[in-house]
Design an enzyme around this catalytic site. Structure first.
Site, PDB file in Angstrom:
ATOM      1  CB  SER A 118       3.223   1.329  -4.952  1.00  0.00           C
ATOM      2  OG  SER A 118       2.566   1.018  -3.688  1.00  0.00           O
ATOM      3  CG  HIS A 139       3.847   5.649  -1.816  1.00  0.00           C
ATOM      4  ND1 HIS A 139       5.330   5.277  -1.891  1.00  0.00           N
ATOM      5  CD2 HIS A 139       3.093   4.555  -2.020  1.00  0.00           C
ATOM      6  CE1 HIS A 139       5.297   4.169  -2.111  1.00  0.00           C
ATOM      7  NE2 HIS A 139       3.836   3.665  -2.120  1.00  0.00           N
ATOM      8  CD  GLU A 151       8.222   7.586  -1.877  1.00  0.00           C
ATOM      9  OE1 GLU A 151       9.313   7.829  -2.646  1.00  0.00           O
ATOM     10  OE2 GLU A 151       7.578   6.635  -2.329  1.00  0.00           O
ATOM     11  CG  ASN A 189       8.264   1.158  -4.754  1.00  0.00           C
ATOM     12  OD1 ASN A 189       8.852   0.361  -3.708  1.00  0.00           O
ATOM     13  ND2 ASN A 189       7.085   1.328  -4.560  1.00  0.00           N
TER      14      ASN A 189
HETATM   15  P1  NAI Z   1      -4.959  -4.770  -0.200  1.00  0.00           P
HETATM   16  O1  NAI Z   1      -5.527  -5.799  -1.067  1.00  0.00           O
HETATM   17  O2  NAI Z   1      -4.826  -5.309   1.119  1.00  0.00           O
HETATM   18  O3  NAI Z   1      -6.539  -4.087   0.151  1.00  0.00           O
HETATM   19  C1  NAI Z   1      -6.974  -3.405  -0.933  1.00  0.00           C
HETATM   20  C2  NAI Z   1      -8.500  -3.230  -0.525  1.00  0.00           C
HETATM   21  O4  NAI Z   1      -9.349  -2.344  -1.378  1.00  0.00           O
HETATM   22  C3  NAI Z   1      -9.436  -4.409  -0.218  1.00  0.00           C
HETATM   23  O5  NAI Z   1     -10.026  -4.198   1.150  1.00  0.00           O
HETATM   24  C4  NAI Z   1     -10.539  -4.262  -1.296  1.00  0.00           C
HETATM   25  O6  NAI Z   1     -11.787  -4.980  -0.660  1.00  0.00           O
HETATM   26  C5  NAI Z   1     -10.635  -2.970  -1.202  1.00  0.00           C
HETATM   27  N1  NAI Z   1     -11.429  -2.248  -2.586  1.00  0.00           N
HETATM   28  C6  NAI Z   1     -11.436  -3.017  -3.604  1.00  0.00           C
HETATM   29  N2  NAI Z   1     -11.976  -2.093  -4.771  1.00  0.00           N
HETATM   30  C7  NAI Z   1     -12.625  -1.079  -3.978  1.00  0.00           C
HETATM   31  C8  NAI Z   1     -13.432  -0.223  -4.429  1.00  0.00           C
HETATM   32  N3  NAI Z   1     -13.803   0.020  -5.573  1.00  0.00           N
HETATM   33  N4  NAI Z   1     -13.891   0.510  -3.285  1.00  0.00           N
HETATM   34  C9  NAI Z   1     -13.568   0.578  -2.158  1.00  0.00           C
HETATM   35  N5  NAI Z   1     -12.465  -0.432  -1.802  1.00  0.00           N
HETATM   36  C10 NAI Z   1     -12.038  -1.374  -2.690  1.00  0.00           C
HETATM   37  O7  NAI Z   1      -4.291  -3.664  -0.762  1.00  0.00           O
HETATM   38  P2  NAI Z   1      -3.118  -2.798   0.080  1.00  0.00           P
HETATM   39  O8  NAI Z   1      -1.816  -3.501   0.094  1.00  0.00           O
HETATM   40  O9  NAI Z   1      -3.528  -2.228   1.301  1.00  0.00           O
HETATM   41  O10 NAI Z   1      -2.536  -1.698  -1.028  1.00  0.00           O
HETATM   42  C11 NAI Z   1      -3.711  -0.678  -1.495  1.00  0.00           C
HETATM   43  C12 NAI Z   1      -2.881   0.463  -2.001  1.00  0.00           C
HETATM   44  O11 NAI Z   1      -1.985   0.996  -1.266  1.00  0.00           O
HETATM   45  C13 NAI Z   1      -2.507  -0.013  -3.252  1.00  0.00           C
HETATM   46  O12 NAI Z   1      -2.594   1.276  -4.363  1.00  0.00           O
HETATM   47  C14 NAI Z   1      -1.009  -0.150  -3.394  1.00  0.00           C
HETATM   48  O13 NAI Z   1      -0.203   0.086  -4.227  1.00  0.00           O
HETATM   49  C15 NAI Z   1      -0.642   0.883  -2.302  1.00  0.00           C
HETATM   50  N6  NAI Z   1       0.512   0.381  -0.998  1.00  0.00           N
HETATM   51  C16 NAI Z   1       0.659  -0.558  -0.652  1.00  0.00           C
HETATM   52  C17 NAI Z   1       1.550  -1.070   0.008  1.00  0.00           C
HETATM   53  C18 NAI Z   1       1.809  -2.432   0.795  1.00  0.00           C
HETATM   54  O14 NAI Z   1       2.979  -2.665   1.333  1.00  0.00           O
HETATM   55  N7  NAI Z   1       0.885  -3.079   0.606  1.00  0.00           N
HETATM   56  C19 NAI Z   1       2.630  -0.061   0.321  1.00  0.00           C
HETATM   57  C20 NAI Z   1       2.250   1.225  -0.310  1.00  0.00           C
HETATM   58  C21 NAI Z   1       1.299   1.529  -0.893  1.00  0.00           C
END
Ligand code: NAI
Length: 644
Positions: A118, A139, A151, A189
């Site tokens: 993001s 995105h 996006e 954003n």
């Molecule tokens: P989250 O914290 O729910 O999930 C992240 C996952 O990545 C975890 O399950 C973790 O174990 C895993 N992880 C960490 N390091 C890792 C690695 N080296 N290899 C493989 N897996 C690994 O995070 P979320 O919210 O799903 O966000 C993920 C991405 O999406 C971020 O970049 C965030 O900015 C982006 N994003 C999030 C949104 C949201 O509303 N939560 C919306 C749009 C984008």
């Protein structure tokens, strides 16, 4: 690149599991990778739960879709089989770069490497690879299975071919997309931070959470309140995004309110308390509609519109894509640029200056060249527009509605012959034009209309003069208003006295400014109000009191007794009217016409009474009381009635 069959999704959290589900639903075989077995297990449970719901609702074959997803903790070997990769790991630059390094080493050369970040620049992530032309941002929004927008973020080195293939892939998921350049926050954003930031500033300045949210939800057309959205996605999430974006040079302040909330663990729905308090798991915020007019919608929107201008001027994204992004990504009923066109670009600039924010050059240039939006026929988009004059009455068509303005301000818009005829001709113009779906009527200056022109009434030499005037001049307007097939909305900007109030009783919706006053003072000049005592009384029994006492009715009282539908701050009168007209324009024209026809049939029941009342008034106009009343009015003294 060969056809995409195997999609690798890295990170099985909130976003990753949803993206994996989406890809499997579209028929791809998916490998979902995470460092944590626990996260993978949970992700598969969530996907299974979601697919069960889709099975019931849409007949999706749950087991078949599930069988297309495999999980793994082994990134290198999963990468070697991938045709396309979407990374959704934690929002940490170093972690993402490490993942991309591994991908670079293990993926085929022609594989597209996408990140769901993001806030981190795509170019920075791409720098960890030897093929930055293959890297771009995809995105997604949370939850990706419901919000059908992606996006597509194009970094400096991303190749055209990569972008085209990504577009094809996103479409194959049944999603829509916009393209954006690689600037902090991309499109959604950036605009969101302006909207949320401004909402928090308004809160700091003394408006309540409910007032701001009611304006956003019920007027601007955002599906949830702004604070409700922040609570939904997490106060800490906004807090982190602001910090990240501000660290990357996006000019945004972190409010002490957010800092305190994060410190105290008031993080929104997930903790039961954020800006609202939530009862139980399914607790929802209550946003009272009656508070919607405390805040001017432009106070919320102006910085976002300014940001959208920056985005368009700097070719980060097109105006069309900015609109699509806010509509599909955030559920806005209209995009921010269209909203600017609706409210008027001149007013956006005024509001920015009031807020101490420098208007974007593009906005300034547009205002300088009279591109004001719907009110001039062109703003960010083109609109059907026309201006005409009917004597002292101006008529302006603004795409889907018309605005009629009484322009005899020096006489408080008193109704002489030219005014009666002018209003009628303007209404007939609106009636003729199929584009026009609603009509706003207002007055220039201090009055809506101070009523019939006393000079005209005094000029009548006999009852037959009065009769002739009514039949030739007044009755046709009254008939036109009753028969009009388009909703009539009055914007009462000041005095609506005598005939001015009576015309309001024929309107469908009356919006008054706080300083507006109504009255039917005809009894003071030996006359009486024929419309108020028939149609007015028929529609609203409480009008009779004012016919009998000639009391003044202030705006808040008018609202309370049902003479006005809405009372707003003086500077919001036009925009409140425009909002109602826009809303009406979104409804089926035949449905609106049916409502109007039904109302006309009801009013026809009292038409005979109205005609008799007009006859009665004509008879009164020949009496000594009328003569005395008129004279006393002009001499500013109390009249002496016969027999007193
Ligand atoms: P989250 O914290 O729910 O999930 C992240 C996952 O990545 C975890 O399950 C973790 O174990 C895993 N992880 C960490 N390091 C890792 C690695 N080296 N290899 C493989 N897996 C690994 O995070 P979320 O919210 O799903 O966000 C993920 C991405 O999406 C971020 O970049 C965030 O900015 C982006 N994003 C999030 C949104 C949201 O509303 N939560 C919306 C749009 C984008």
């Amino acid at each position: 690149m060969k056809d995409v069959r195997n999609v690798l999704v890295i990170g099985a959290g909130t976003m990753g599991h949803g993206i994996a589900e989406l890809c499997a639903l579209a028929g791809y075989s998916v490998t979902l990778v995470d460092v944590s077995e626990e996260a993978l297990k949970k992700a598969m449970e969530r996907i299974a739960w979601s697919l069960s719901k889709l099975e019931k609702k849409k007949g999706v074959k749950k087991d078949e879709v599930l069988s297309r997803i495999t999980t793994s903790t082994d990134l290198p070997s999963s990468a070697s089989n991938a045709d396309l990769v979407i990374e959704a790991v934690v929002e940490k630059t170093e972690v993402k770069k490490e993942v991309f390094r591994t991908l670079d080493e293990n993926c085929r050369d022609d594989v597209i490497l996408a990140t769901n970040t993001s806030t981190i620049p795509i170019a920075e992530i791409a720098s960890a690879t030897s093929k930055p032309e293959r890297v771009l941002g995809l995105h997604f929004f949370n939850p990706p299975t419901l919000i059908r927008l992606v996006e597509i973020v194009v970094a400096e080195k991303t190749s055209e071919e990569t972008v085209e293939l990504a577009k094809k892939f996103v479409k194959s998921l049944g999603m829509d997309y916009i393209t954006a350049r690689d600037v902090p926050g991309f499109v959604v954003n950036r605009i969101n931070l302006r909207v949320f930031g401004q909402a928090i500033k308004l809160l700091e300045s003394g408006y309540s959470v409910e007032e701001i949210d009611a304006c956003a939800k019920y007027r601007i057309g955002i599906p949830m309140g702004l604070f409700e959205v922040i609570d939904f996605s997490g106060v800490d999430v906004l807090y982190n995004v602001i910090r990240e974006m501000s660290a990357r040079g996006f000019d945004v302040e972190l409010s002490p309110i957010l800092e305190e909330m994060v410190r105290e663990g008031r993080l929104g729905m997930k903790t039961g308390r954020g800006f609202y308090t939530y009862e139980g798991l399914y607790g929802r915020a209550r946003i009272p509609k009656r508070k919607a007019y405390a805040v001017n919608p432009l106070s919320i929107l102006a910085p976002a519109i300014n940001e959208a201008c920056w985005i368009v001027r700097n070719k980060v994204s097109s105006a069309e894509d900015v609109e699509k992004a806010m509509k599909l990504g955030m559920g806005y009923r209209k995009g921010v640029l269209e909203l600017a066109d609706v409210y008027g670009l001149d007013r956006v600039v005024e509001e920015l200056e009031r807020l101490g924010i420098a208007p974007d050059q593009m906005l300034r240039d547009m205002v300088d060249s009279e591109k004001l939006g719907k009110k001039s026929g062109e703003g960010f988009f083109r609109w059907r527009h026309e201006r005409k004059s009917f004597g002292p009455v101006s008529y302006e068509k603004r795409h889907s509605y018309a605005i009629i303005t009484l322009k005899r301000a020096e006489r408080l818009n008193a109704l002489n012959e030219e005014m009666w005829v002018g209003i009628r001709d303007a209404l007939l113009e609106a009636e003729r034009d199929e584009d026009v779906r609603a009509v706003l009527i207002t007055g220039e200056g201090r009055a809506f209309s101070a009523g019939d022109d006393i000079a005209v009434m005094r000029s009548w030499k006999s009852v037959s003069d009065g009769k002739e005037f009514f039949e030739r001049v007044a009755a046709p307007l009254i008939d036109t208003m009753i028969d009009c097939s388009k909703p009539l909305i009055s914007l009462v900007n000041g005095y609506a006295y005598g005939g001015g109030m009576e015309l309001n009783l024929l309107m469908d919706i009356v919006i008054a400014s706080k300083g507006a006053t109504f009255s039917v003072p005809e009894g003071l000049i030996g006359a009486f109000p024929p419309i108020a005592s028939t149609v007015g009384f028929f529609l609203n029994r409480r009008v009779l009191r004012y016919c009998l006492t000639a009391e003044e009715i202030q705006a808040d009282e008018a609202l309370e007794v049902g003479i006005a539908d809405l009372v707003v701050d003086d500077d919001q009168l036009e925009i409140a009217g425009v909002e109602v007209a826009e809303r009406i324009s979104e409804l089926a024209p035949m449905s609106i016409q049916a409502v109007k026809k039904a109302k006309r049939n009801v009013l026809n029941v009292v038409r005979t009474a109205l005609e008799s009342a007009v006859e009665e008034l004509i008879i009164l106009s020949g009496t000594a009381d009328f003569e005395e009343g008129m004279r006393a009015f002009l001499e500013k003294r109390r009249p002496v009635w016969r027999g007193e």
